[in-house]
Design an enzyme around this catalytic site. Structure first.
Site, short mmCIF file in Angstrom:
data_model
loop_
_atom_site.label_atom_id
_atom_site.label_comp_id
_atom_site.label_asym_id
_atom_site.label_seq_id
_atom_site.Cartn_x
_atom_site.Cartn_y
_atom_site.Cartn_z
N GLU A 670 0.80 -1.23 0.00
CA GLU A 670 0.00 0.00 0.00
C GLU A 670 0.84 1.28 0.00
O GLU A 670 0.72 2.12 0.91
CB GLU A 670 -0.97 0.00 1.19
CG GLU A 670 -2.03 -1.09 1.09
CD GLU A 670 -3.04 -1.02 2.24
OE1 GLU A 670 -2.83 -0.22 3.17
OE2 GLU A 670 -4.05 -1.75 2.18
N GLU A 774 -6.38 -7.91 -0.33
CA GLU A 774 -7.05 -7.68 0.95
C GLU A 774 -8.50 -7.33 0.70
O GLU A 774 -8.81 -6.58 -0.24
CB GLU A 774 -6.38 -6.55 1.74
CG GLU A 774 -5.01 -6.85 2.29
CD GLU A 774 -4.49 -5.71 3.16
OE1 GLU A 774 -5.33 -4.92 3.66
OE2 GLU A 774 -3.26 -5.59 3.33
#
Length: 903
Positions: A670, A774
């Site tokens: 991320e 995710e």
């Protein structure tokens, strides 16, 4: 020696039939005369004395007898005629009266020997079973006169017994309830003679006359005789007390007959005998008061059973001796039926079986309460020693068990290879007390403990066994590890093990609950600083040891999953500058986790979840704060450090043992490209790809979408093989998506996310290979510490102190009570929504390369835990078996069904 005088000149013997004719005349005149006379006798004081004498001695002197049929009577008469006395009784007599007997032999005259032989023959005919002459001996003038008077009547008694044996009518005896149950057809006089231990045959003859008169009168032959089983020999109708007998007799009559006799019941003699031998037999009428006479049914087959078998022959087993040890040698003549029954019983039980003794309540000779056996001093000594030994050895056993457990924990076995801790002298000095020293490891389970300083890519191979197996298959729907996975055509169904090698506050809130806001503990960096180096090492490694275990991977496999994403921080490889993270310890646990995944056929996606300086500044990167990677004073330096880490990692995982299992390799998790320069991030990613490939790693290399949107990656990384775009999809971190109704959230997953994934998979509109690394099924951001420690939620409007806008669909009365509550309290509609929402996302994400759920487990939050959701029934039990399909099933209106939009 027999003390009876049998003179042929006795005038009472001149007319042997006189008494019989007189008795018949009296019986014809009054059939009940003898019975009344006998009843009167039983009520006199002598009867009471006899009963008292019986109570005081019956345990030691009682015997059991049986009545005999005509065949048994003839058999005994024949054995008596041919000298068939019991040899075992003779041996008993020899053992008890040996000195006296030698003197008696010298004094015995031929006339007395003849008389003794006649008495023995009479006893055998009367059913005495071959009793030894010593037991029949009585001293004194009265005994001799009694024998002389009883001889003519004895013949009458024998004649009466023969007549009764021919009669089809049964004899019912009102014998005392304390008398042993007696079977057989022999006359009552014979029975009393056997039981009473030498009662004079005058009494037996009177019983014979009484029974003969009853037979002629046609009335049932009932005889009431409450005489004591210890009644001494005397003239008819006369009683000699035990004290008088002992005082007048020159020697005692010893009769070691066993008291452990039981009479066989009337029916099924053989089976009854077996029951008696095995201790299961219960004498009839045992509950009858012993003071009340009771009629005893006459059994069909005579059988005396010895309950505690003690001889080599059926006779000795059935008629064994008294209480002394020699009692088993005493033998007695019994009927053929009894012998057959005893033999059958012995065969049924086995020669080595020991018969049980009857209970005291089962014997007729049990009188009064049993005397309780007191515990002797040796009992208390042994008991005390036993307790002392227990006190000593139980703690010792606990200590030994603990040491064995520690020894077992200090050893390890895997694929047949066993490893134990090496001697400390084998650890080089430069490695002692470092992370490579196995003596510093908290957990040694499934680790190779052999010390090695071997490195690959500058990273130790410590803890690894040489052997491994890649033939394992996670489930029937996927290939084994050593077979190729067709990515892009076969969907990935996996899960993250988040919050383990990087501590995240909302996954393990217990680490942060102990501190207040003044402590400033908000992430792993500040937690380690608060604990100090040693405290952090102990605390964090304990978390590594317990939060994820071998069972974790087994449960993942059992849930129908096939991939595992393992996030870890850069401090597993090295630390820099002012880092407070625990260095290197997590590396060993990462390697063991990969081996556990291999054991259950699970493929691994490695994810460098945190890089030096931080790529996003959130707490799940290990350190909350400003971004220091590729931006800021040390941005470039931290970028280079990250490339160095990838060079080490990729070289290590390029080893052949990892080519089938570590199939995906993540660059950085991320990167916050809404703040970072996208071009710098893309350039850095290309450099990382070059480094990794140069080290020999051939798996998929994953980069994150950076929150730019999937469509913006179209055409990027052209010419870089094996690149895979990773996107994380949530509806709760966006104020627009979190405000969607429950039905609309499912619709968004089915349509919007499906369309986005399909567009990204198409290189004409997107990058191409896309996977969702995710996602979650939570529909709120209510979970504590999810938005940082001490920060509220969008759902309730408490996240931004400057804004009180609630994020739930209704915009008011928004509550986190149900989302944060126990799943048992969920309403059926809410359960249905959560499961359907999860299945809708699975359906959508499988339009791409697949998905990996965040996360496997948490301490408290059910909606963020795949494991807890399985237990709550809000996620499919098998990832590949689902009940909802976006393309086939309608989405219900949960608001109309009663599910509040504000929860």
């Amino acid at each position: 020696m027999a003390q009876y005088s049998l003179s042929s000149s006795d005038p009472d013997r001149s007319d042997p039939d006189r008494d019989r004719r007189r008795h018949r005349r009296e019986q014809s005149a009054d059939p009940d005369a003898d019975r009344r006379k006998h009843s009167e006798q039983t009520s006199d004081p002598d009867t009471d004395r006899r009963r008292r004498a019986e109570k005081s001695t019956d345990r030691e002197r009682r015997r059991r007898a049986e009545q005999s049929t005509d065949r048994d009577t003839d058999h005994r008469r024949q054995r008596s005629t041919h000298g068939g006395g019991s040899r075992s009784q003779s041996r008993a007599r020899k053992s008890t009266d040996q000195p006296r007997r030698r003197d008696s032999k010298q004094e015995r005259s031929p006339r007395k020997r003849e008389a003794a032989a006649a008495v023995a023959a009479g006893d055998a005919v009367a059913g005495n079973g071959g009793r030894s002459r010593a037991n029949s001996t009585r001293d004194g003038r009265e005994a001799r006169e009694s024998r002389q008077a009883s001889e003519p009547r004895d013949r009458d008694s024998r004649e009466a017994r023969r007549q009764r044996s021919e009669s089809p009518r049964k004899s019912t005896d009102h014998r005392s309830s304390r008398m042993p149950a007696v079977a057989g057809g022999a006359g009552y006089d014979g029975v009393n003679d056997r039981v009473s231990g030498g009662r004079s045959r005058a009494n037996s003859t009177r019983d014979g006359r009484e029974r003969e008169g009853q037979q002629r009168s046609g009335s049932p032959r009932k005889s009431t005789d409450h005489r004591s089983s210890r009644m001494p020999a005397a003239a008819a109708g006369e009683y000699i007390s035990p004290r008088r007998q002992r005082s007048e007799s020159p020697r005692k009559s010893v009769d070691h007959r066993s008291s452990r006799y039981a009479a066989a019941p009337e029916q099924e003699p053989l089976r009854s005998t077996v029951r008696a031998v095995t201790g299961e037999y219960r004498p009839p009428f045992q509950d009858t008061p012993r003071s009340v006479p009771r009629a005893m049914p006459e059994p069909q087959v005579p059988a005396m059973v010895h309950v505690d078998g003690g001889g080599d022959t059926p006779d000795s087993r059935l008629m064994g001796g008294g209480k002394e040890k020699k009692r088993h040698k005493t033998s007695s003549m019994v009927g053929a039926a009894a012998s057959v029954a005893a033999a059958a019983s012995r065969r049924a039980r086995g020669k080595s079986a020991k018969a049980k003794r009857p209970d005291s309540t089962d014997s007729y000779d049990s009188v009064g309460p049993q005397k309780k056996r007191r515990c002797g001093k040796w009992f208390w000594i042994i008991l005390g020693l036993t307790i002392l030994l227990l006190v000593i050895f139980i703690p010792v056993g606990v200590v030994v068990s603990k040491k064995n457990s520690e020894a077992q924990d200090s050893g390890s076995k895997r694929y047949g290879e066993v490893s134990t801790l090496p001697p400390q002298s084998a650890i080089p000095a430069q490695y002692k007390n470092t992370y490579m020293d196995p003596y510093t490891w908290q957990d040694t389970t499934d680790f190779n403990l052999t010390f090695t300083d071997k490195m690959v890519g500058g990273l130790p191979i410590m803890g690894l066994f040489d052997k491994y197996d890649d033939s394992v298959q996670a489930n029937p729907n996927v290939p084994a590890l050593n077979e190729p996975w067709d990515y892009g055509k076969m969907p990935v169904r996996g899960v993250n093990v988040g919050g383990w090698l990087i501590i995240e506050p909302f996954i393990t809130p217990s680490f942060f609950d102990a501190y207040s806001s003044r402590d400033g503990v908000v992430d792993e960096y500040t937690l380690s600083a608060k604990l100090g180096a040693k405290g952090a090492k102990d605390t964090v490694e304990k978390h590594y040891k317990t939060f994820v275990t071998r069972d974790t991977f087994k449960e993942i496999r059992d849930a129908g999953l096939d991939h595992v994403r393992i996030p870890f921080g850069y401090w597993a490889v090295k630390t820099y500058d002012d880092d407070t993270f625990v260095p290197n310890v997590s590396w060993r646990y990462l390697l063991r986790a990969i081996e556990w995944a291999r054991e259950f056929g699970l493929r691994v996606k490695l994810d460098l979840h945190s890089v030096p300086g931080g790529a996003n500044g959130w707490n799940h990167s290990g350190r909350l704060g400003p971004i220091g990677w590729l931006m800021g004073p040390k941005g470039d330096e931290n970028g280079k450090r990250t490339l160095e880490i990838h060079a080490q990692l990729s070289e290590f995982f390029a080893q052949p043992r990892y080519k089938n299992i570590v199939t995906m390799y993540g660059l950085v998790n991320e990167p916050k490209m809404i703040e970072l320069d996208p071009n710098r991030v893309i350039k850095w990613s290309e450099d990382a790809h070059t480094v990794i490939r140069s080290k020999g790693y051939k798996g998929k290399i994953i980069f994150g979408d950076g929150f730019r949107g999937l469509s913006t990656w179209k055409g990027e990384f052209a010419g870089y093989d094996g690149m895979l775009l990773d996107v994380h999809q949530y509806v709760i971190f966006n104020t627009g998506l979190i405000a969607l109704t429950h039905s609309r959230k499912i619709e968004f997953a089915c349509k919007d996310w499906s369309n986005q994934i399909q567009a990204s998979m198409d290189t004409t509109s997107g990058f191409g290979p896309t996977i969702v690394g995710e996602w979650g099924q939570a529909d709120t951001d209510c979970t504590p510490y999810l938005n940082n420690v001490g920060v509220g939620s969008r759902w309730e409007g408490t996240m931004d102190p400057n804004s009180q806008t609630m994020g739930c669909p209704s915009g008011k009365n928004c509550s986190c009570k149900m989302p944060n509550g126990d799943p048992k309290d969920y309403t059926p509609e809410y359960r249905q929504f959560l499961k359907m929402f999860a299945e809708a996302q699975m359906h959508a994400f499988e339009k791409g390369w697949g998905w990996l759920y965040w996360t496997w487990d948490t301490e408290a939050s059910t909606q963020w835990s795949y494991k807890k959701s399985l237990a709550a029934g809000i996620i499919p039990q098998k990832a590949y078996e689902r009940t909802f399909n976006c393309e086939l099933d309608a989405i219900p209106d949960f608001g109309a069904a009663g599910l509040p939009e504000g929860n």
